[in-house]
Design an enzyme around this catalytic site. Structure first.
Site, PDB file in Angstrom:
ATOM      1  N   TYR A 272      -5.433  11.084   3.979  1.00  3.86           N
ATOM      2  CA  TYR A 272      -4.023  11.299   3.661  1.00  3.86           C
ATOM      3  C   TYR A 272      -3.916  12.060   2.337  1.00  3.86           C
ATOM      4  O   TYR A 272      -4.917  12.552   1.807  1.00  3.86           O
ATOM      5  CB  TYR A 272      -3.271   9.973   3.677  1.00  3.86           C
ATOM      6  CG  TYR A 272      -3.270   9.347   5.055  1.00  3.86           C
ATOM      7  CD1 TYR A 272      -2.721  10.023   6.145  1.00  3.86           C
ATOM      8  CD2 TYR A 272      -3.842   8.095   5.286  1.00  3.86           C
ATOM      9  CE1 TYR A 272      -2.736   9.474   7.419  1.00  3.86           C
ATOM     10  CE2 TYR A 272      -3.864   7.538   6.551  1.00  3.86           C
ATOM     11  CZ  TYR A 272      -3.311   8.232   7.620  1.00  3.86           C
ATOM     12  OH  TYR A 272      -3.330   7.695   8.885  1.00  3.86           O
TER      13      TYR A 272
ATOM     14  N   GLN B 194       0.857  -1.193   0.000  1.00  6.73           N
ATOM     15  CA  GLN B 194       0.000   0.000   0.000  1.00  6.73           C
ATOM     16  C   GLN B 194       0.890   1.238   0.000  1.00  6.73           C
ATOM     17  O   GLN B 194       1.645   1.481   0.942  1.00  6.73           O
ATOM     18  CB  GLN B 194      -0.938   0.023   1.211  1.00  6.73           C
ATOM     19  CG  GLN B 194      -1.982   1.135   1.079  1.00  6.73           C
ATOM     20  CD  GLN B 194      -2.824   1.328   2.328  1.00  6.73           C
ATOM     21  OE1 GLN B 194      -2.290   1.622   3.380  1.00  6.73           O
ATOM     22  NE2 GLN B 194      -4.131   1.173   2.197  1.00  6.73           N
TER      23      GLN B 194
ATOM     24  N   GLY C 162      -9.359  -6.630   9.230  1.00 11.11           N
ATOM     25  CA  GLY C 162      -8.270  -5.905   9.854  1.00 11.11           C
ATOM     26  C   GLY C 162      -7.822  -6.480  11.178  1.00 11.11           C
ATOM     27  O   GLY C 162      -7.085  -7.460  11.240  1.00 11.11           O
ATOM     28  N   ARG C 163      -8.274  -5.864  12.265  1.00 17.97           N
ATOM     29  CA  ARG C 163      -7.763  -6.219  13.591  1.00 17.97           C
ATOM     30  C   ARG C 163      -7.872  -7.697  13.949  1.00 17.97           C
ATOM     31  O   ARG C 163      -6.976  -8.226  14.628  1.00 17.97           O
ATOM     32  CB  ARG C 163      -8.466  -5.358  14.645  1.00 17.97           C
ATOM     33  CG  ARG C 163      -8.036  -3.906  14.586  1.00 17.97           C
ATOM     34  CD  ARG C 163      -8.810  -3.044  15.565  1.00 17.97           C
ATOM     35  NE  ARG C 163      -8.264  -1.693  15.632  1.00 17.97           N
ATOM     36  CZ  ARG C 163      -8.769  -0.729  16.391  1.00 17.97           C
ATOM     37  NH1 ARG C 163      -9.840  -0.972  17.127  1.00 17.97           N
ATOM     38  NH2 ARG C 163      -8.217   0.452  16.389  1.00 17.97           N
TER      39      ARG C 163
END
Length: 351
Positions: free
Chosen positions: A183, A100, A320-321
């Site tokens: 971002y 990424q 994810g987590r």
């Protein structure tokens, strides 16, 4: 109940995934002081290679893109060599991995890069500071950024393309351009952070110009079959919401669809969130405006993802987590085993 998650999935003629479960990008701040991936990182990713595709933690394309401590880069020879150990570990265990590509824009801080660049300038679309302090380093306050010039933007496009080339040299199967989560690329796409009056601001076509230039440059470097992007149409982190943003993403999604990317990845921490100006959830909005391969994410369980795929809400599920807590996540879901619950303490080590 989750059988469809374990079917192979062809992204294109080049890349076929073993299953539809992706490991979402998870910033761990575990690179060394030169932002080189470590052996512990190689082992960490290698243990999770049963995912159909791993999307690496966000990787900085150049020094002034850094906004957090010890986040890995992909702009020096040593960093490329470090990533080779990571990609080899994943491939040895039968997996695939995309890098990424990341520049944090106004969420960067000169504490991390001023000695390397000789400048304290934080680059962003407009001179609008993000209020707050750097996570994990609360003594660092965000500063007012310097608006990128046209020459700056041209150099950024070139730096994204070079980072993509470096990713392939490092053994990655492709790249995901980080155009989400407030971002740099995402900052150009939202009115709350882009108040330019030149060819990169004011209208959807102008605001999408830089992001699409990055996409096109990366495609030219490594091919559309190895290029993906993550986007956040709903401003929910680092950015204020603005109803005008929808027109920008209506335009962007039509442009992305014409480029035949490997996939588009939803950028949201919790896909239960709804946005009035998008008419509901981010994933639903993107699916209504983008008909090619879509990756869903956002605090989803395997069961939720399986049901959504069955209903054609998206094609692939990113987790994810739970992947931090369960290196063997794919096997546990397939075998119906209970998952280990994620806790914040797990962020302090790579297991």
């Amino acid at each position: 109940m989750t059988d469809n998650l374990f079917q192979p999935f062809a992204l294109n003629e080049t890349i076929t995934l073993n299953n539809r479960i992706l490991m979402a990008p998870l910033t761990r701040c575990m690179a060394d002081d030169d932002l080189v991936p470590t052996q512990a990182m190689a082992e960490y990713y290698g243990r999770r290679a049963e995912a159909g595709l791993i999307i690496s933690e966000a990787v900085i394309i150049r020094p002034d893109g850094q906004g957090y401590p010890n986040t890995p880069g992909l702009f020096t020879a040593a960093q490329v060599e470090g990533w080779k150990k990571v990609t080899q570990a994943v491939h040895d265990n039968g997996g695939k991995i995309f890098a990424q590509l990341w520049h944090t824009g106004r969420v960067a801080h000169p504490h991390f890069f001023s000695e390397k660049t000789g400048s304290d300038a934080v680059i962003a679309p407009s001179a609008i500071a993000f209020e707050g302090t750097v996570p994990r380093m609360r003594e660092l306050v965000y500063q007012k950024p310097t608006p990128a010039t046209k020459a700056d933007i041209e150099q950024l496009v070139a730096d994204y393309a070079q980072a993509a080339a470096n990713a392939i040299i490092a053994g990655f199967d492709g790249v995901e351009i980080h155009g989400a989560n407030g971002y740099l690329i995402d900052q150009f796409l939202h009115y709350g952070s882009n108040q330019r009056s030149d060819e990169f601001g004011e209208t959807p076509e102008n605001m999408a110009r830089f992001p699409l230039a990055v996409v096109d440059a990366v495609i030219a470097e490594i091919g559309q079959d190895r290029t993906a992007i993550r986007i956040s149409p709903g401003a929910y982190v680092h950015l204020p919401a603005d109803p005008r943003d929808r027109a920008v993403f209506d335009y962007l999604l039509a442009q992305l669809e014409s480029r035949n990317l490997a996939f588009v990845h939803v950028g949201i921490f919790d896909d239960a969130l709804e946005f009035d100006y998008l008419g509901g959830r981010v994933s639903s909005y993107i699916r209504a405006n983008y008909n090619k391969t879509l990756v869903g994410v956002g605090s989803l369980t395997a069961e939720m993802g399986s049901a959504a795929i069955a209903e054609n809400k998206y094609d692939l599920l990113a987790i994810g987590r739970p992947f931090i807590a369960n290196p063997d996540y794919v096997a546990r879901v397939r075998e119906g085993k209970e998952l280990v619950e994620y806790s914040e303490e797990m962020l302090m080590s790579l297991v």
